[in-house]
Structure formats: C-alpha cells, structure tokens
Design a protein around this motif. Structure first.
Motif, PDB file in Angstrom:
ATOM      1  N   SER A 220       0.833  -1.198   0.000  1.00  0.00           N
ATOM      2  CA  SER A 220       0.000   0.000   0.000  1.00  0.00           C
ATOM      3  C   SER A 220       0.871   1.252   0.000  1.00  0.00           C
ATOM      4  O   SER A 220       1.979   1.262   0.543  1.00  0.00           O
ATOM      5  CB  SER A 220      -0.915   0.014   1.226  1.00  0.00           C
ATOM      6  OG  SER A 220      -1.790  -1.096   1.211  1.00  0.00           O
ATOM      7  N   GLY A 249      -8.879   7.199   1.452  1.00  0.00           N
ATOM      8  CA  GLY A 249      -8.268   6.041   2.095  1.00  0.00           C
ATOM      9  C   GLY A 249      -8.336   6.183   3.605  1.00  0.00           C
ATOM     10  O   GLY A 249      -9.133   6.958   4.147  1.00  0.00           O
ATOM     11  N   LYS A 250      -7.484   5.463   4.307  1.00  0.00           N
ATOM     12  CA  LYS A 250      -7.451   5.498   5.764  1.00  0.00           C
ATOM     13  C   LYS A 250      -6.544   6.635   6.219  1.00  0.00           C
ATOM     14  O   LYS A 250      -5.339   6.614   5.990  1.00  0.00           O
ATOM     15  CB  LYS A 250      -6.943   4.164   6.310  1.00  0.00           C
ATOM     16  CG  LYS A 250      -6.904   4.100   7.838  1.00  0.00           C
ATOM     17  CD  LYS A 250      -6.370   2.762   8.314  1.00  0.00           C
ATOM     18  CE  LYS A 250      -6.298   2.714   9.843  1.00  0.00           C
ATOM     19  NZ  LYS A 250      -5.731   1.420  10.315  1.00  0.00           N
ATOM     20  N   GLU A 251      -7.127   7.598   6.893  1.00  0.00           N
ATOM     21  CA  GLU A 251      -6.381   8.781   7.318  1.00  0.00           C
ATOM     22  C   GLU A 251      -6.129   8.743   8.825  1.00  0.00           C
ATOM     23  O   GLU A 251      -7.019   8.437   9.606  1.00  0.00           O
ATOM     24  CB  GLU A 251      -7.150  10.043   6.947  1.00  0.00           C
ATOM     25  CG  GLU A 251      -6.362  11.322   7.153  1.00  0.00           C
ATOM     26  CD  GLU A 251      -7.074  12.530   6.566  1.00  0.00           C
ATOM     27  OE1 GLU A 251      -7.014  13.613   7.201  1.00  0.00           O
ATOM     28  OE2 GLU A 251      -7.691  12.397   5.490  1.00  0.00           O
ATOM     29  N   THR A 252      -4.915   9.057   9.216  1.00  0.00           N
ATOM     30  CA  THR A 252      -4.546   9.127  10.632  1.00  0.00           C
ATOM     31  C   THR A 252      -3.806  10.435  10.894  1.00  0.00           C
ATOM     32  O   THR A 252      -3.233  11.037   9.974  1.00  0.00           O
ATOM     33  CB  THR A 252      -3.658   7.943  11.055  1.00  0.00           C
ATOM     34  OG1 THR A 252      -2.479   7.920  10.229  1.00  0.00           O
ATOM     35  CG2 THR A 252      -4.398   6.619  10.910  1.00  0.00           C
ATOM     36  N   LEU A 270      -2.037   9.310   4.980  1.00  0.00           N
ATOM     37  CA  LEU A 270      -3.134   8.730   4.202  1.00  0.00           C
ATOM     38  C   LEU A 270      -2.663   7.413   3.603  1.00  0.00           C
ATOM     39  O   LEU A 270      -1.696   7.390   2.833  1.00  0.00           O
ATOM     40  CB  LEU A 270      -3.568   9.687   3.091  1.00  0.00           C
ATOM     41  CG  LEU A 270      -4.699   9.211   2.171  1.00  0.00           C
ATOM     42  CD1 LEU A 270      -5.995   9.046   2.953  1.00  0.00           C
ATOM     43  CD2 LEU A 270      -4.885  10.178   1.010  1.00  0.00           C
ATOM     44  N   GLU A 271      -3.312   6.322   3.998  1.00  0.00           N
ATOM     45  CA  GLU A 271      -2.987   5.008   3.441  1.00  0.00           C
ATOM     46  C   GLU A 271      -3.996   4.684   2.342  1.00  0.00           C
ATOM     47  O   GLU A 271      -5.201   4.606   2.592  1.00  0.00           O
ATOM     48  CB  GLU A 271      -3.026   3.929   4.525  1.00  0.00           C
ATOM     49  CG  GLU A 271      -2.654   2.551   3.997  1.00  0.00           C
ATOM     50  CD  GLU A 271      -2.629   1.485   5.080  1.00  0.00           C
ATOM     51  OE1 GLU A 271      -2.446   0.293   4.740  1.00  0.00           O
ATOM     52  OE2 GLU A 271      -2.787   1.847   6.264  1.00  0.00           O
ATOM     53  N   SER A 273      -5.625   2.432  -0.900  1.00  0.00           N
ATOM     54  CA  SER A 273      -5.892   1.033  -1.229  1.00  0.00           C
ATOM     55  C   SER A 273      -4.876   0.564  -2.268  1.00  0.00           C
ATOM     56  O   SER A 273      -4.347   1.375  -3.047  1.00  0.00           O
ATOM     57  CB  SER A 273      -7.310   0.872  -1.770  1.00  0.00           C
ATOM     58  OG  SER A 273      -7.476   1.650  -2.937  1.00  0.00           O
TER      59      SER A 273
END
Length: 344
Positions: A220, A249-252, A270-271, A273
């Motif tokens: 990823s 995507g997956k935000e932290t 931001l990770e 897909s």
C-alpha cells in the motif's frame, strides 16, 4: 441509473464540503487554557502551594506561597486582565490556603508517619472555539495518582480510586460545585478571552511543510504531510486528488503537538488502497500565517531518506570508531608501561 448515482453522491459531497468548511472556520479561533495547582505538605503543615497556567502551551502566569504574588511571564498580560482582576485572583489564592491545609490534613491523617510529605494536585483546562466554550475538565491527583476527574459539560465526578470514593460527597456539595463552576468560567475561560482578545501571545509563524510518499510491506502507498514550527496552533491539513475533496483512504493524525519553542507540529498520513496509483494527490494547508491555502503535491516516486539521516549515521559510526581506536591506543600504552616496569 446514472441519475440515481448522482442523487446519492450529491448530498454526500455537500456534507463533506460543509464539514470541511465548518472545521476550517472553527479551527481558526481555537484556544486552550490549562492551569495546574500543586500543594506539598504533611499531616499538620502546608509546605508549599504553587500554581502555573498556560494558554496554547505558552506560560502565562505563576504563583507560590513564599511571595504570595502572581508573576506574569508576558509583560503586557497584566494590562489585558486589569489590576483589580490580578488583586482579586491573588487574594483568593491566599484565602484558599486554609482550605488546602484542611484537605492535606484530611487525606494524610491515616498516615502513621506524620512527617511524610504528600503532594496534591488540581489540573483544570478549558477550550474555546469562536469565543464559545466547548469543553472543560478538572482532575484531582494525590501523590501522583489521579483519583477524581470531571468533564464540566457532563457534571458528574468520575471516581478512579475506590479508596477515595468516600470523599465524593464533598465534591458534590453545593458549596464546592458552585465554586468550581464560577472559577472555571472566570479564571479559566474569561481570563483566556481577555488575554487572547487583547493581543497575540506570539508572532504568527507559518508552517514548514513536507510531503512524502512511501510503500509499506503490504504494497500500500502511504502519503504523509507534515507541518512544523507553526504558531498559533490552529491549522487545517487536508488531502485532495486532482483538486477535489473526497475520502480517499485510511487517514490518521498525530494530533497537534507542542514544541519546546512554543510552536507546534502536526502530521497527517493517508494510506491508499492497493489499486490506487497515488497520482494526483496534494496536501492543502491552511493557517492564519498563510495569506492563501498552500498546496503541496505528493512526489510521483517514493521519498528517499533524508540526507541528514544518512549523515548522522556516518557521524555516529565515525565517533564509535574513534572511541574504539582511542581505547585500543590507551590499552597499548598501559601494556607497554607495565612491560617497562617489569624489565626494571
């Protein structure tokens, strides 16, 4: 079918845009005031009572029982709050010393060693957005362990140490409830409003922003946007793709963290897909020290390690090598000296 898709997309897109807009508006005027009061004493005496407060992690005022005076760290802040306000605050601290003595005696009375020092702390914080209080808390700590806390908006004390449960009736009494509410509003919220409404605590500093692109072990793509050394702490970092808002995507987030020089740090990642190429992404940064939102494109290729990381590794290796060489030379000299002594 296409029409139905548009209908589903339309309200979601507007909610997203409105949410970002609201976040932008509130972040620009967010401030936090933290006060810490510490009492040190034995069963029968109060040795010291001190207090210190911070607004947006900048020290504002301190107090201790020795001088019985309030000391403002920023020269113009006494003008912001006024002489009468300062006098009233000092007099209240002196007046409440007797209550602190009573609390220290009451909590330490079961200690068989009456000369043992104990520490009691009260931590209070409040936050405002757009001049409106949004949250506030009070924490009570005894000998380094928190035993009660309350969120003002909830109004219920939470007991964290069962052995202190028997004291809750004191905290819930009308007398102390009224004092807590009045003091939080006047000396936490109102004092903060007076100071930040008078003048900026520190010159505005724009963020230094870096954007990187990495690939994790699973394949990823990880995008990182880092803002450093900015003031004040209110800032907005958001991701856009081809100039458009969205959930990509997956935000932290690291959360806004203070630096030693009273500036702040924030990193948002931001990770994506695995089927996303990672092209066309930008990090958009908004801060009061920036005239317009700043746009930082994501590199097309994975970011190389910073040169100073490599340089630091080389320097450490050289230092280790020189240390070993020095130790070896010293050992040889000692050995040679012992050999000469034996020959004599």
């Amino acid at each position: 079918m296409e029409c139905q898709r548009r209908r589903r997309w339309f309200p979601s897109a507007w909610l997203l845009i409105l949410g970002v807009f609201a976040f932008r508006m509130t972040q620009a005027v967010h401030h936090k005031h933290v006060g810490q009061f510490t009492a040190v004493g034995t069963t029968y005496s109060l040795l010291e009572l001190s207090g210190i407060s911070f607004i947006d992690d900048i020290e504002i005022v301190s107090y201790n029982t020795i001088q019985q005076q309030t000391f403002f760290k920023i020269p113009w802040t006494p003008k912001a709050v006024g002489v009468n306000y300062i006098t009233e605050m000092r007099d209240l601290l002196v007046y409440h010393e007797q209550h602190v003595r009573w609390v220290m005696h009451y909590l330490a009375k079961n200690d068989t060693n009456h000369n043992r020092n104990h520490t009691g702390q009260l931590l209070a914080d409040c936050e405002i957005d757009n001049d409106i209080k949004i949250k506030s808390h009070v924490h009570l700590i005894w000998d380094g362990e928190e035993y009660y806390r309350i969120e003002e908006e909830d109004g219920q004390w939470e007991n964290l140490k069962p052995e202190f449960k028997k004291y809750q009736y004191v905290l819930d009494s009308p007398f102390w409830t009224d004092i807590r509410k009045r003091y939080m509003n006047k000396y936490c919220v109102d004092m903060m409003k007076k100071i930040i409404g008078y003048k900026s605590l520190k010159d505005n500093a724009p963020p230094e922003v870096t954007v990187s692109r990495h690939v994790n072990q699973g394949g990823s793509i990880i995008l990182s946007c880092t803002a450093r050394d900015f003031y004040p702490q209110s800032i907005l970092l958001r991701w856009e793709k081809d100039g458009k808002l969205g959930i990509w995507g997956k935000e932290t987030s690291s959360g806004i963290l203070p630096n030693m020089d009273n500036t702040f740090y924030l990193q948002v990642t931001l990770e994506l897909s695995p089927d996303d190429s990672g092209r066309g992404y930008t990090c958009v940064v908004e801060h009061i020290a920036l005239k317009t939102p700043a746009v930082y494109p994501v590199p097309e290729k994975p970011t190389m390690e910073k040169p100073w990381d490599l340089a630091l590794g080389i320097v450490l290796a050289v230092i280790l090598l020189l240390s070993c060489a020095g130790a070896f030379i010293a050992w040889r000299k000692r050995k040679a000296g012992m050999h000469v002594i034996r020959e004599r």
